[in-house]
Design a protein around this motif. Structure first.
Motif, PDB file in Angstrom:
ATOM      1  N   ILE A  71       0.615  -1.334   0.060  1.00  0.00           N
ATOM      2  CA  ILE A  71      -0.081   0.279  -0.050  1.00  0.00           C
ATOM      3  C   ILE A  71       0.920   1.409  -0.036  1.00  0.00           C
ATOM      4  O   ILE A  71       0.689   2.270  -0.664  1.00  0.00           O
ATOM      5  N   LEU A  72       1.939   0.957   0.702  1.00  0.00           N
ATOM      6  CA  LEU A  72       2.912   2.181   0.787  1.00  0.00           C
ATOM      7  C   LEU A  72       3.313   2.620  -0.467  1.00  0.00           C
ATOM      8  O   LEU A  72       3.352   3.850  -1.019  1.00  0.00           O
ATOM      9  N   LYS A  73       4.028   1.724  -1.400  1.00  0.00           N
ATOM     10  CA  LYS A  73       4.157   1.778  -2.661  1.00  0.00           C
ATOM     11  C   LYS A  73       3.057   2.437  -3.650  1.00  0.00           C
ATOM     12  O   LYS A  73       3.311   3.390  -4.356  1.00  0.00           O
ATOM     13  N   ARG A  74       1.732   1.909  -3.436  1.00  0.00           N
ATOM     14  CA  ARG A  74       0.877   2.276  -4.447  1.00  0.00           C
ATOM     15  C   ARG A  74       0.597   3.817  -4.076  1.00  0.00           C
ATOM     16  O   ARG A  74       0.410   4.547  -4.961  1.00  0.00           O
ATOM     17  N   GLN A  75       0.522   4.223  -2.733  1.00  0.00           N
ATOM     18  CA  GLN A  75       0.560   5.624  -2.595  1.00  0.00           C
ATOM     19  C   GLN A  75       1.631   6.482  -3.055  1.00  0.00           C
ATOM     20  O   GLN A  75       1.259   7.611  -3.556  1.00  0.00           O
ATOM     21  N   ALA A  76       2.866   5.961  -3.298  1.00  0.00           N
ATOM     22  CA  ALA A  76       3.968   6.725  -3.630  1.00  0.00           C
ATOM     23  C   ALA A  76       3.618   6.834  -5.173  1.00  0.00           C
ATOM     24  O   ALA A  76       4.025   7.917  -5.426  1.00  0.00           O
ATOM     25  N   PHE A  77       3.239   5.975  -5.702  1.00  0.00           N
ATOM     26  CA  PHE A  77       2.730   6.121  -7.331  1.00  0.00           C
ATOM     27  C   PHE A  77       1.898   7.259  -7.177  1.00  0.00           C
ATOM     28  O   PHE A  77       1.930   8.271  -8.140  1.00  0.00           O
ATOM     29  N   ALA A  78       0.502   7.185  -6.617  1.00  0.00           N
ATOM     30  CA  ALA A  78      -0.370   7.933  -6.685  1.00  0.00           C
ATOM     31  C   ALA A  78       0.054   9.415  -6.280  1.00  0.00           C
ATOM     32  O   ALA A  78      -0.556  10.369  -6.779  1.00  0.00           O
ATOM     33  N   PHE A 126       4.424   2.931 -14.955  1.00  0.00           N
ATOM     34  CA  PHE A 126       4.537   4.505 -15.550  1.00  0.00           C
ATOM     35  C   PHE A 126       4.052   4.597 -17.059  1.00  0.00           C
ATOM     36  O   PHE A 126       3.547   5.549 -17.214  1.00  0.00           O
ATOM     37  N   ARG A 127       4.535   3.621 -17.895  1.00  0.00           N
ATOM     38  CA  ARG A 127       4.247   3.911 -19.210  1.00  0.00           C
ATOM     39  C   ARG A 127       2.789   3.448 -19.369  1.00  0.00           C
ATOM     40  O   ARG A 127       2.203   4.343 -20.273  1.00  0.00           O
ATOM     41  N   HIS A 128       2.127   2.732 -18.702  1.00  0.00           N
ATOM     42  CA  HIS A 128       0.584   2.530 -18.973  1.00  0.00           C
ATOM     43  C   HIS A 128       0.070   3.883 -18.388  1.00  0.00           C
ATOM     44  O   HIS A 128      -1.044   4.214 -19.171  1.00  0.00           O
ATOM     45  N   ILE A 129       0.303   4.233 -17.283  1.00  0.00           N
ATOM     46  CA  ILE A 129      -0.329   5.796 -16.576  1.00  0.00           C
ATOM     47  C   ILE A 129      -0.246   6.650 -17.719  1.00  0.00           C
ATOM     48  O   ILE A 129      -1.150   7.338 -18.000  1.00  0.00           O
ATOM     49  N   GLY A 152      -2.730   9.723 -21.659  1.00  0.00           N
ATOM     50  CA  GLY A 152      -2.659  10.374 -23.068  1.00  0.00           C
ATOM     51  C   GLY A 152      -1.236  10.968 -23.314  1.00  0.00           C
ATOM     52  O   GLY A 152      -1.182  11.913 -24.236  1.00  0.00           O
ATOM     53  N   ARG A 153      -0.298  10.700 -22.568  1.00  0.00           N
ATOM     54  CA  ARG A 153       0.936  11.571 -23.033  1.00  0.00           C
ATOM     55  C   ARG A 153       1.969  10.670 -23.475  1.00  0.00           C
ATOM     56  O   ARG A 153       1.910   9.442 -23.391  1.00  0.00           O
ATOM     57  N   ASP A 154       2.914  11.299 -23.858  1.00  0.00           N
ATOM     58  CA  ASP A 154       4.289  10.758 -24.499  1.00  0.00           C
ATOM     59  C   ASP A 154       4.732   9.983 -23.431  1.00  0.00           C
ATOM     60  O   ASP A 154       5.183  10.546 -22.178  1.00  0.00           O
ATOM     61  N   ALA A 155       5.192   8.709 -23.491  1.00  0.00           N
ATOM     62  CA  ALA A 155       5.462   7.758 -22.444  1.00  0.00           C
ATOM     63  C   ALA A 155       6.977   7.435 -22.893  1.00  0.00           C
ATOM     64  O   ALA A 155       7.391   6.271 -22.787  1.00  0.00           O
ATOM     65  N   GLY A 156       7.780   8.421 -23.421  1.00  0.00           N
ATOM     66  CA  GLY A 156       9.206   8.247 -23.889  1.00  0.00           C
ATOM     67  C   GLY A 156      10.038   7.740 -22.669  1.00  0.00           C
ATOM     68  O   GLY A 156       9.813   7.999 -21.536  1.00  0.00           O
TER      69      GLY A 156
END
Length: 220
Positions: A25-32, A62-65, A71-75
């Motif tokens: 959960i800690l990591k999911r929150q860090a992503f969010a 991150f590439r999926h998000i 809808g951004r460039d996931a370079g």
């Protein structure tokens, strides 16, 4: 299944976050947290995705998000920057996160009984640093991080160490862990703190934490 303490080539392979450390959960929150400045609808979509996609490398998430949700460039440059920010955001928290109930006690009892391995989607250098600083590395024959993904990581481990898949148990908290086990023909035990929200099929043996792992192993 043979008794894992006596079967030839038998081994236990553990995921890390949500199985050894109470850090999923800690990591999911860090992503969010990295998307706090997004509109509310985007934030909800990011959180919903993260809740479904445990056990994947952060670059994949991150590439999926970036590409599919926002809808951004996931370079490469953008993904590397997000990974750098994520690591800085979460590193100290991982050093302080509590162990899953029963995890350390189980590792103490089973070290030397059969080979124990750690297999995580966390980048390998980072994973080895965290486990070494917390004194967890001593329990495991190998500490294995990404890349590759878990399907290939488990396949490589079985081949490298000569373990029989049918006598090997993967222990994880995400559907991705289950998929890695099934793809390689190993047994699987799911760790799910809330059985009513289990990500696993109904026939999967589960335990709420590692205090029940020995009981779960006896059911395989």
């Amino acid at each position: 299944m043979k008794d894992v303490s006596t079967g030839p080539g038998s081994a236990l392979v553990f995921d890390f976050d949500g199985v050894i450390l109470d850090s999923a959960i800690l990591k999911r929150q860090a992503f969010a947290d990295l998307y706090d400045d997004e509109p509310e609808g985007n934030r909800r979509a990011v959180v919903a995705y993260l809740n479904r996609r445990g056990g994947q490398p952060r670059e994949v998430k991150f590439r999926h998000i970036e590409g599919q949700i926002l809808g951004r460039d996931a370079g490469t440059q953008r993904i590397q920057e997000l990974c750098r920010r994520f690591k800085a955001h979460v590193e100290q928290r991982l050093l302080e996160a509590p162990a899953i109930p029963g995890a350390l006690e189980f590792l103490e009892r089973w070290q030397g009984v059969c080979p124990l391995y750690l297999l995580s989607a966390t980048p390998e250098l980072e994973l080895r640093t965290i486990t070494a600083r917390r004194g967890l590395d001593r329990y495991f024959v190998e500490v294995i991080g990404a890349p590759p993904d878990k399907v290939n990581g488990l396949r490589n481990l079985l081949a490298r160490r000569g373990h029989v898949p049918a006598d090997t148990v993967m222990i994880g908290d995400s559907y991705n862990d289950y998929r890695a086990a099934r793809s390689n023909g190993t047994a699987f035990i799911g760790v799910t703190a809330d059985p009513s929200a289990s990500p696993f099929p109904d026939d999967v043996v589960t335990t709420m934490d590692l205090t029940g792992l020995e009981m779960a192993l006896s059911k395989l």
